[in-house]
Motif scaffolding. Structure first.
Motif, PDB file in Angstrom:
ATOM      1  N   ARG A  82      43.308  28.962  26.471  1.00 22.22           N
ATOM      2  CA  ARG A  82      42.245  28.559  25.540  1.00 22.22           C
ATOM      3  C   ARG A  82      42.413  29.184  24.164  1.00 22.22           C
ATOM      4  O   ARG A  82      41.926  28.652  23.180  1.00 22.22           O
ATOM      5  CB  ARG A  82      40.876  28.903  26.131  1.00 22.22           C
ATOM      6  CG  ARG A  82      40.538  27.987  27.309  1.00 22.22           C
ATOM      7  CD  ARG A  82      39.300  28.434  27.983  1.00 22.22           C
ATOM      8  NE  ARG A  82      39.545  29.715  28.633  1.00 22.22           N
ATOM      9  CZ  ARG A  82      38.971  30.116  29.746  1.00 22.22           C
ATOM     10  NH1 ARG A  82      38.073  29.361  30.329  1.00 22.22           N
ATOM     11  NH2 ARG A  82      39.256  31.283  30.275  1.00 22.22           N
ATOM     12  N   SER A  83      43.128  30.305  24.094  1.00 20.69           N
ATOM     13  CA  SER A  83      43.388  30.934  22.795  1.00 20.69           C
ATOM     14  C   SER A  83      44.621  30.345  22.119  1.00 20.69           C
ATOM     15  O   SER A  83      44.696  30.287  20.897  1.00 20.69           O
ATOM     16  CB  SER A  83      43.595  32.435  22.966  1.00 20.69           C
ATOM     17  OG  SER A  83      42.417  33.040  23.421  1.00 20.69           O
ATOM     18  N   GLU A  84      45.604  29.929  22.915  1.00 18.94           N
ATOM     19  CA  GLU A  84      46.874  29.458  22.365  1.00 18.94           C
ATOM     20  C   GLU A  84      46.953  27.948  22.198  1.00 18.94           C
ATOM     21  O   GLU A  84      47.660  27.459  21.323  1.00 18.94           O
ATOM     22  CB  GLU A  84      48.025  29.917  23.256  1.00 18.94           C
ATOM     23  CG  GLU A  84      48.207  31.419  23.318  1.00 18.94           C
ATOM     24  CD  GLU A  84      49.290  31.836  24.305  1.00 18.94           C
ATOM     25  OE1 GLU A  84      50.285  31.098  24.470  1.00 18.94           O
ATOM     26  OE2 GLU A  84      49.126  32.902  24.918  1.00 18.94           O
ATOM     27  N   GLY A  85      46.253  27.201  23.046  1.00 20.39           N
ATOM     28  CA  GLY A  85      46.339  25.742  23.001  1.00 20.39           C
ATOM     29  C   GLY A  85      45.589  25.164  21.819  1.00 20.39           C
ATOM     30  O   GLY A  85      44.543  25.668  21.424  1.00 20.39           O
ATOM     31  N   GLU A  90      47.432  20.510  25.488  1.00 17.41           N
ATOM     32  CA  GLU A  90      48.283  21.690  25.329  1.00 17.41           C
ATOM     33  C   GLU A  90      47.722  22.882  26.108  1.00 17.41           C
ATOM     34  O   GLU A  90      48.471  23.641  26.732  1.00 17.41           O
ATOM     35  CB  GLU A  90      48.429  22.051  23.852  1.00 17.41           C
ATOM     36  CG  GLU A  90      49.432  23.180  23.623  1.00 17.41           C
ATOM     37  CD  GLU A  90      49.646  23.505  22.158  1.00 17.41           C
ATOM     38  OE1 GLU A  90      50.364  24.473  21.883  1.00 17.41           O
ATOM     39  OE2 GLU A  90      49.099  22.797  21.280  1.00 17.41           O
ATOM     40  N   THR A  91      46.421  23.027  26.095  1.00 15.07           N
ATOM     41  CA  THR A  91      45.772  24.115  26.830  1.00 15.07           C
ATOM     42  C   THR A  91      46.058  23.981  28.318  1.00 15.07           C
ATOM     43  O   THR A  91      46.425  24.958  28.984  1.00 15.07           O
ATOM     44  CB  THR A  91      44.252  24.089  26.550  1.00 15.07           C
ATOM     45  OG1 THR A  91      44.057  24.272  25.151  1.00 15.07           O
ATOM     46  CG2 THR A  91      43.518  25.165  27.311  1.00 15.07           C
ATOM     47  N   LEU A  92      45.919  22.776  28.849  1.00 15.43           N
ATOM     48  CA  LEU A  92      46.189  22.553  30.269  1.00 15.43           C
ATOM     49  C   LEU A  92      47.672  22.754  30.581  1.00 15.43           C
ATOM     50  O   LEU A  92      48.021  23.313  31.635  1.00 15.43           O
ATOM     51  CB  LEU A  92      45.723  21.154  30.682  1.00 15.43           C
ATOM     52  CG  LEU A  92      45.694  20.893  32.183  1.00 15.43           C
ATOM     53  CD1 LEU A  92      44.853  21.923  32.918  1.00 15.43           C
ATOM     54  CD2 LEU A  92      45.168  19.485  32.464  1.00 15.43           C
ATOM     55  N   ALA A  93      48.564  22.345  29.695  1.00 13.71           N
ATOM     56  CA  ALA A  93      50.006  22.553  29.908  1.00 13.71           C
ATOM     57  C   ALA A  93      50.333  24.043  30.001  1.00 13.71           C
ATOM     58  O   ALA A  93      51.154  24.460  30.838  1.00 13.71           O
ATOM     59  CB  ALA A  93      50.812  21.896  28.791  1.00 13.71           C
ATOM     60  N   VAL A  96      49.221  25.206  33.369  1.00 14.89           N
ATOM     61  CA  VAL A  96      50.167  24.766  34.403  1.00 14.89           C
ATOM     62  C   VAL A  96      51.369  25.710  34.461  1.00 14.89           C
ATOM     63  O   VAL A  96      51.826  26.095  35.543  1.00 14.89           O
ATOM     64  CB  VAL A  96      50.605  23.302  34.164  1.00 14.89           C
ATOM     65  CG1 VAL A  96      51.801  22.929  35.026  1.00 14.89           C
ATOM     66  CG2 VAL A  96      49.442  22.357  34.417  1.00 14.89           C
ATOM     67  N   THR A  97      51.878  26.117  33.314  1.00 15.80           N
ATOM     68  CA  THR A  97      52.992  27.074  33.274  1.00 15.80           C
ATOM     69  C   THR A  97      52.592  28.382  33.947  1.00 15.80           C
ATOM     70  O   THR A  97      53.349  28.944  34.743  1.00 15.80           O
ATOM     71  CB  THR A  97      53.438  27.328  31.820  1.00 15.80           C
ATOM     72  OG1 THR A  97      53.896  26.090  31.269  1.00 15.80           O
ATOM     73  CG2 THR A  97      54.552  28.357  31.751  1.00 15.80           C
ATOM     74  N   ASN A  98      51.399  28.873  33.646  1.00 14.55           N
ATOM     75  CA  ASN A  98      50.913  30.090  34.295  1.00 14.55           C
ATOM     76  C   ASN A  98      50.856  29.923  35.812  1.00 14.55           C
ATOM     77  O   ASN A  98      51.273  30.806  36.563  1.00 14.55           O
ATOM     78  CB  ASN A  98      49.514  30.465  33.783  1.00 14.55           C
ATOM     79  CG  ASN A  98      49.512  31.034  32.393  1.00 14.55           C
ATOM     80  OD1 ASN A  98      50.528  31.462  31.864  1.00 14.55           O
ATOM     81  ND2 ASN A  98      48.342  31.032  31.776  1.00 14.55           N
ATOM     82  N   ALA A  99      50.315  28.795  36.266  1.00 16.14           N
ATOM     83  CA  ALA A  99      50.191  28.549  37.705  1.00 16.14           C
ATOM     84  C   ALA A  99      51.561  28.474  38.377  1.00 16.14           C
ATOM     85  O   ALA A  99      51.759  29.035  39.462  1.00 16.14           O
ATOM     86  CB  ALA A  99      49.403  27.268  37.954  1.00 16.14           C
ATOM     87  N   GLU A 158      33.593  23.254  28.029  1.00 17.97           N
ATOM     88  CA  GLU A 158      33.856  21.815  28.050  1.00 17.97           C
ATOM     89  C   GLU A 158      35.336  21.516  27.873  1.00 17.97           C
ATOM     90  O   GLU A 158      35.731  20.815  26.940  1.00 17.97           O
ATOM     91  CB  GLU A 158      33.029  21.109  26.962  1.00 17.97           C
ATOM     92  CG  GLU A 158      31.542  21.251  27.138  1.00 17.97           C
ATOM     93  CD  GLU A 158      31.036  20.660  28.447  1.00 17.97           C
ATOM     94  OE1 GLU A 158      31.558  19.620  28.892  1.00 17.97           O
ATOM     95  OE2 GLU A 158      30.110  21.265  29.027  1.00 17.97           O
ATOM     96  N   ASN A 159      36.150  22.047  28.748  1.00 18.26           N
ATOM     97  CA  ASN A 159      37.580  21.735  28.720  1.00 18.26           C
ATOM     98  C   ASN A 159      38.116  21.860  30.137  1.00 18.26           C
ATOM     99  O   ASN A 159      37.494  22.507  30.984  1.00 18.26           O
ATOM    100  CB  ASN A 159      38.321  22.653  27.735  1.00 18.26           C
ATOM    101  CG  ASN A 159      38.176  24.117  28.101  1.00 18.26           C
ATOM    102  OD1 ASN A 159      38.725  24.557  29.102  1.00 18.26           O
ATOM    103  ND2 ASN A 159      37.450  24.877  27.288  1.00 18.26           N
ATOM    104  N   PRO A 160      39.245  21.229  30.441  1.00 16.62           N
ATOM    105  CA  PRO A 160      39.760  21.230  31.817  1.00 16.62           C
ATOM    106  C   PRO A 160      40.087  22.631  32.339  1.00 16.62           C
ATOM    107  O   PRO A 160      39.877  22.909  33.520  1.00 16.62           O
ATOM    108  CB  PRO A 160      41.031  20.379  31.739  1.00 16.62           C
ATOM    109  CG  PRO A 160      40.989  19.657  30.453  1.00 16.62           C
ATOM    110  CD  PRO A 160      40.061  20.386  29.552  1.00 16.62           C
ATOM    111  N   VAL A 161      40.567  23.518  31.488  1.00 18.53           N
ATOM    112  CA  VAL A 161      40.914  24.870  31.931  1.00 18.53           C
ATOM    113  C   VAL A 161      39.653  25.609  32.362  1.00 18.53           C
ATOM    114  O   VAL A 161      39.627  26.247  33.425  1.00 18.53           O
ATOM    115  CB  VAL A 161      41.682  25.628  30.824  1.00 18.53           C
ATOM    116  CG1 VAL A 161      41.771  27.106  31.128  1.00 18.53           C
ATOM    117  CG2 VAL A 161      43.077  25.039  30.662  1.00 18.53           C
ATOM    118  N   SER A 162      38.598  25.526  31.572  1.00 16.50           N
ATOM    119  CA  SER A 162      37.343  26.191  31.932  1.00 16.50           C
ATOM    120  C   SER A 162      36.747  25.592  33.205  1.00 16.50           C
ATOM    121  O   SER A 162      36.212  26.316  34.045  1.00 16.50           O
ATOM    122  CB  SER A 162      36.338  26.099  30.783  1.00 16.50           C
ATOM    123  OG  SER A 162      36.781  26.850  29.675  1.00 16.50           O
TER     124      SER A 162
END
Length: 183
Positions: A82-85, A90-93, A96-99, A158-162
């Motif tokens: 959420r800080s970098e995307g 991009e945030t979800l990508a 995904v890399t972290n996961a 309000e974002n997929p990561v959250s």
């Protein structure tokens, strides 16, 4: 008297940024080592280090303790999605890399841990809800599992990561024997 965490069962430590989640997890690791020695310890460190408004947030467990020789110490070079995307995709990508990196680390971890300490658990769980069950199943093999996780609306809702993070936190709360809320 400093707050402590049980050295048995499963404990989830939650709270917003900079309330001492990592520090409490480190103290619990030190207590485990003092009582049981270093054999069978698994440390999974998913925490990114983020600078916000000139202040460092998060960071590795090793900023507060030394992981003992002989312990499995897996460290993900994690993103703070959420800080970098720049947008939801991009945030979800990044999540995904972290996961993917966390799953590989979990695959490499010893099959029979005595104690598991997880720093910033939800970083690994922000894109892959199935990984939550893999992580909890792994922790269930140990006599003691202590996981800490960011829990706050301060980075948005309000974002997929959250959304994925909230689902992971709900699953971790339901699974844990003990939940410690820091504020």
């Amino acid at each position: 008297m400093a707050l402590s965490v049980p050295l048995y069962g499963t404990t989830l430590v939650v709270g917003p940024s900079n309330v001492g989640k990592t520090q409490l997890t480190a103290r619990t690791l030190d207590s485990w080592v003092d009582e049981h020695g270093p054999e069978g310890i698994v440390v999974l460190d998913f925490a990114p280090t983020v600078e916000r408004d000139g202040k460092i947030l998060g960071g590795p467990l090793t900023q507060f303790t030394t992981v003992p020789d002989g312990a499995y110490h897996g460290v993900v070079d994690a993103h703070a999605p959420r800080s970098e995307g720049t947008d939801d995709a991009e945030t979800l990508a990044l999540a995904v890399t972290n996961a993917d990196n966390a799953a590989a680390m979990l695959d490499a971890a010893p099959a029979d841990p005595a104690a598991v300490f997880v720093n910033d658990a939800t970083i690994a769980l922000q894109s892959d809800r199935a990984l939550t069950e893999r992580l909890t199943d792994y922790c269930d093999r140990a006599d003691c599992a202590v996981l800490n996780a960011f829990e706050s609306d301060e980075l948005g809702v309000e974002n997929p990561v959250s959304e994925n993070e909230r689902a992971a936190l709900a699953a971790l709360r339901a699974w844990a024997d003990c939940v410690v809320e820091l504020s």
